[in-house]
Design a protein around this motif. Structure first.
Motif: not given
Length: 89
Positions: A24-49
């Motif tokens: 259960e903890r591993l699934a939660e960690i994977k979910s959190t890591a995926a959402s963090t990665l998506a947020a970082v990708e969004g910040l990267k595209s905004r930064t390039w803009g």
């Protein structure tokens, strides 16, 4: 007192419960890591803009300054060359 088979069964149950909690903890960690990665990708595209916008702004400033400078050079009257100055002796 518990028999050895009862103690073994209790131990196996604790291990099974522990593994379930870890999954259960591993699934939660994977979910959190995926959402963090998506947020970082969004910040990267905004930064390039933002970088592109700043570059465009800087180029516009240079273009405007050059245009004004060229206009002043084209409309300026040529100044007659004065004779070289002679030292007072």
């Amino acid at each position: 007192m518990a028999t050895p088979s009862e103690r073994l069964a209790a131990l196996e149950q604790r291990i099974t419960d522990h593994e379930a909690r870890c999954e259960e903890r591993l699934a939660e960690i994977k979910s959190t890591a995926a959402s963090t990665l998506a947020a970082v990708e969004g910040l990267k595209s905004r930064t390039w803009g933002v970088v592109a916008a700043l570059l465009a702004w800087a180029l516009a400033q240079v273009w405007t300054a050059n245009s004004g400078r060229l206009e002043r050079l084209e409309t300026a009257r040529p100044v007659a060359a004065s004779p070289p100055a002679t030292p007072n002796s």
